[in-house]
Design a protein around this motif. Sequence first.
Motif, mmCIF file in Angstrom:
data_model
loop_
_atom_site.group_PDB
_atom_site.id
_atom_site.type_symbol
_atom_site.label_atom_id
_atom_site.label_comp_id
_atom_site.label_asym_id
_atom_site.label_seq_id
_atom_site.Cartn_x
_atom_site.Cartn_y
_atom_site.Cartn_z
ATOM 1 N N ASN A 159 -14.951 -4.934 0.151
ATOM 2 C CA ASN A 159 -14.115 -5.172 1.325
ATOM 3 C C ASN A 159 -12.646 -5.005 0.963
ATOM 4 O O ASN A 159 -12.303 -4.770 -0.197
ATOM 5 N N ALA A 160 -11.769 -5.164 1.962
ATOM 6 C CA ALA A 160 -10.325 -5.037 1.715
ATOM 7 C C ALA A 160 -9.897 -5.919 0.536
ATOM 8 O O ALA A 160 -9.105 -5.500 -0.307
ATOM 9 N N ARG A 161 -10.447 -7.128 0.478
ATOM 10 C CA ARG A 161 -10.087 -8.054 -0.615
ATOM 11 C C ARG A 161 -10.334 -7.431 -1.980
ATOM 12 O O ARG A 161 -9.524 -7.578 -2.901
ATOM 13 N N ASP A 162 -11.452 -6.726 -2.114
ATOM 14 C CA ASP A 162 -11.815 -6.150 -3.405
ATOM 15 C C ASP A 162 -10.919 -4.977 -3.779
ATOM 16 O O ASP A 162 -10.900 -4.552 -4.932
ATOM 17 N N LEU A 163 -10.191 -4.439 -2.815
ATOM 18 C CA LEU A 163 -9.349 -3.275 -3.075
ATOM 19 C C LEU A 163 -7.902 -3.672 -3.356
ATOM 20 O O LEU A 163 -7.067 -2.818 -3.613
ATOM 21 N N CYS A 164 -7.618 -4.955 -3.308
ATOM 22 C CA CYS A 164 -6.231 -5.418 -3.421
ATOM 23 C C CYS A 164 -5.975 -6.101 -4.755
ATOM 24 O O CYS A 164 -6.712 -7.001 -5.159
ATOM 25 N N LEU A 165 -4.903 -5.685 -5.434
ATOM 26 C CA LEU A 165 -4.545 -6.325 -6.695
ATOM 27 C C LEU A 165 -3.406 -7.326 -6.541
ATOM 28 O O LEU A 165 -3.313 -8.270 -7.306
ATOM 29 N N GLY A 166 -2.529 -7.113 -5.561
ATOM 30 C CA GLY A 166 -1.409 -8.033 -5.431
ATOM 31 C C GLY A 166 -0.805 -8.003 -4.048
ATOM 32 O O GLY A 166 -0.972 -7.030 -3.306
ATOM 33 N N LEU A 167 -0.123 -9.085 -3.694
ATOM 34 C CA LEU A 167 0.481 -9.206 -2.362
ATOM 35 C C LEU A 167 1.935 -9.640 -2.445
ATOM 36 O O LEU A 167 2.350 -10.326 -3.370
ATOM 37 N N GLU A 168 2.677 -9.240 -1.432
ATOM 38 C CA GLU A 168 3.967 -9.871 -1.140
ATOM 39 C C GLU A 168 3.750 -10.619 0.165
ATOM 40 O O GLU A 168 3.237 -10.045 1.129
ATOM 41 N N VAL A 169 4.115 -11.898 0.173
ATOM 42 C CA VAL A 169 3.815 -12.754 1.325
ATOM 43 C C VAL A 169 5.052 -13.571 1.685
ATOM 44 O O VAL A 169 5.736 -14.080 0.800
ATOM 45 N N VAL A 170 5.340 -13.675 2.983
ATOM 46 C CA VAL A 170 6.308 -14.667 3.437
ATOM 47 C C VAL A 170 5.507 -15.918 3.784
ATOM 48 O O VAL A 170 4.619 -15.885 4.641
ATOM 49 N N THR A 171 5.782 -17.004 3.071
ATOM 50 C CA THR A 171 5.016 -18.233 3.267
ATOM 51 C C THR A 171 5.414 -18.896 4.583
ATOM 52 O O THR A 171 6.398 -18.509 5.220
ATOM 53 N N ALA A 172 4.661 -19.922 4.948
ATOM 54 C CA ALA A 172 4.970 -20.644 6.185
ATOM 55 C C ALA A 172 6.314 -21.362 6.102
ATOM 56 O O ALA A 172 6.890 -21.722 7.128
ATOM 57 N N ALA A 173 6.824 -21.532 4.882
ATOM 58 C CA ALA A 173 8.144 -22.134 4.713
ATOM 59 C C ALA A 173 9.250 -21.079 4.775
ATOM 60 O O ALA A 173 10.431 -21.403 4.627
ATOM 61 N N GLY A 174 8.869 -19.828 4.953
ATOM 62 C CA GLY A 174 9.864 -18.762 5.028
ATOM 63 C C GLY A 174 10.355 -18.286 3.668
ATOM 64 O O GLY A 174 11.361 -17.602 3.566
ATOM 65 N N GLU A 175 9.610 -18.641 2.640
ATOM 66 C CA GLU A 175 9.960 -18.141 1.299
ATOM 67 C C GLU A 175 9.146 -16.890 0.999
ATOM 68 O O GLU A 175 8.069 -16.693 1.563
#
Lengths: 471, 471
Positions: A159-175
Amino acid sequence: MSLIFLEQLRSICGQAHVLAEGDLSAWEVDWRKRSFGKALAVVRPGNTDEVAQVVKACLAARVSLVPQGGNTGLVVGSTPDDSGTQVVLSLQRLRAVRQIDAANLTITVEAGCVLQHLQEAALQAGFLFPLSLAAEGSCTIGGNLATNAGGTQVLRYGNARDLCLGLEVVTAAGEVWHGLSGLRKDNTGYDLRDLYIGSEGTLGVITAATLKLYPLPAARLTAWAAVASMDEAVALLGLAQQHLGASLTGFEVMGQFALSLVVKHFAQLKVPFHESAAFGVLLECSDQESETHARALFERLLEAALENGCVSDAVVAESLAQAKQLWHVRESIPLAQVEEGLNIKHDISVPVSRIPEFVRDTDALLQKAIPGVRLVNFGHLGDGNLHYNVQAPAGNDAAAFMHEREDEVNTLVFDAVQRFGGSISAEHGVGTLKVSKLEHHKSPVALSLMRAIKTALDPHNLMNTGKLLRR
Amino acid sequence: MSLIFLEQLRSICGQAHVLAEGDLSAWEVDWRKRSFGKALAVVRPGNTDEVAQVVKACLAARVSLVPQGGNTGLVVGSTPDDSGTQVVLSLQRLRAVRQIDAANLTITVEAGCVLQHLQEAALQAGFLFPLSLAAEGSCTIGGNLATNAGGTQVLRYGNARDLCLGLEVVTAAGEVWHGLSGLRKDNTGYDLRDLYIGSEGTLGVITAATLKLYPLPAARLTAWAAVASMDEAVALLGLAQQHLGASLTGFEVMGQFALSLVVKHFAQLKVPFHESAAFGVLLECSDQESETHARALFERLLEAALENGCVSDAVVAESLAQAKQLWHVRESIPLAQVEEGLNIKHDISVPVSRIPEFVRDTDALLQKAIPGVRLVNFGHLGDGNLHYNVQAPAGNDAAAFMHEREDEVNTLVFDAVQRFGGSISAEHGVGTLKVSKLEHHKSPVALSLMRAIKTALDPHNLMNTGKLLRR
């Protein structure tokens, strides 16, 4: 307060990218037109920093945010409710391919990149990005990751999860969590990546991802086999896995009624063996060597299957055009269903070994409850994933059937899924459509763990509020 | 209170399975003998329900719990501190193979099952369970999952996380999450499975798992190539991925000094090309068809590599015995290091594309800081994972070197890893050994997300307290 808040969003993203008037239905109505929401505004930030500022502004004003990619989801997961108080955060302007690292076999892209563009960018660099699904022309990779999308290549590539090595995420705190990693091994703490993947925007906003690339196969071949029952289809799957190993990249099963709808509504399409066989199976083999080699492998497999008796007839596509035609039949099933009239859709999975019994049992239960009911049964058998759709008995009004029987049919099917150790949402997610079903079928322990995580990471419950978990 | 508490544990697990006296060092001292702990007791529950009761008893008494499998970890993650207040929860009595589902390609086992037994059970049923690592004769699958173990087959099959479909977990509240799923697709909420995997026992106790099986390859072949530099090794990896695709199941690189230690201490082992080549590469090909086919593939690859110039010489094992001998060389490097004397071990990863530059830069920095320092550099190049170990200059006392320079060397290496976008713990985890290093090198945003999750799921901080995150 609303005007000041909108001014704030405009100062972050620019006047042109905060929409609060006119027809916003493209962002407010879901793909299947099951939900008509009303947004406070649609905000379209242009980069990760702007996303973070928007999240912070919403947090300060306690405004709920609905992240949205291509808005092609099937469970009402990326559109606002009808309160007029939620902000739609569209990721469509973050669409750059940031980097291709050939030696590391990775590509880094922004969330709003359309899946097909991503596939094309990989291909141009000489690689395969294998995620593939019907909406690929308009869905975005951010949405694919937020919902852990599946598709037709899961059997081999996951699935998509298995194809992903890393993420950039804006957290719920806006960080901003800078987790864009091209690493295949990294054991330094909790798996935040896999937590954000599949969380449907309820824990933060995915803004970019580093994904796996694969060498392009030298050849891809397609075959169609006629099988007499779901048991035979499962037997064929086992044989194919044994003969082809990782070269087996597709294994789709289609029931006779589903195929008859294609024949009925798209007369120009040739459907092999549809009159004689209870099920058709579409097999795909991706070969690292050559077409000759793939053909030899396929022929050996099909000979073994004919001998074993699990296949009654089979054909291997002789050309790319023929292969495309066979796939076209598979992909036309949902459209043929539309032509036939509304039906009750399911996206379920059970362990592959239990599929024949599940289908036998559930078919019988449905026939007993609704004599003459018709089952449009097709799906990714290699992953245990069936689109087990229920169509009104012939001659009945489809809309009325849908209206009167949907709840009853859902309950019957989901209860059966649970008895067989399956999932009520294999690849589409939960959204708002399945929130109450999830509460019923998921274990209370799992639900309480999920709620604890939600509260820990989004304490004000502002991220895609009401999706996946009840408000 | 302590006596009453111990009585309670005895009433749960039976008199014989609560050890509080005598020599408990087998449970209290870690594998590398770097930490000498003192347990309040060692508890050995016999089933999941007993595990849950033990966790509840510890929670009620506010006693910290240290889950332990085979106690073969390398980062002091499964032994108690020296306070005498922690209970070691050994999973070794939960060792049943609960089920093999051939059509679903899954096996369900309990946490205490030794990895090698699991491999053997799979083999007996005609399947491959591909996780493989040096400690497989005594490590347990529960520990493998708790630390997301890697090993030599990650290139093709992924880490422990990638091999797991479902878990049974006793949560920190002492409840049982029945998440044993044989499903390949299930999008019904947050990925609790991947959160527990790799959490090193700090969020709950894994008691059982459902794992993926694979068809047995028809043939497995091993080759050894001589390469002149790390750049050439990376070029060879790219060629091998292109030629072999998913059949490439091993790609290990070994530096000349590492191999010279094998030659020095194990004279009976034949090491190919060790005098002429800067690096040796061990390649493994697993073929679904036949040995003849695998050999033809390998020969084509090595011809292309010789022509391309990235390989100066190569040999393909002619027999299983020869293949085993080549692997034996690779596996003897850690033992040869022991013979040579203590060294400073690292388990790092960087993107494959950056490995040559990383090694060049870091070698130079170390030589500058410690003239004559010797680098035992070997690892799983296909995953970007190097065991980049630092040995004292020839003639220096190894123990004194270790004592005096360990901190300085670690800092230098980890800072370099961070500059190259890498991980300071690729496959061994954090344990207590790397807690403070993690605080230094992990992003503050990621750490604060991790702390929030820990507090949410283990509010009294009783699960493997002090491991992975500081107390």
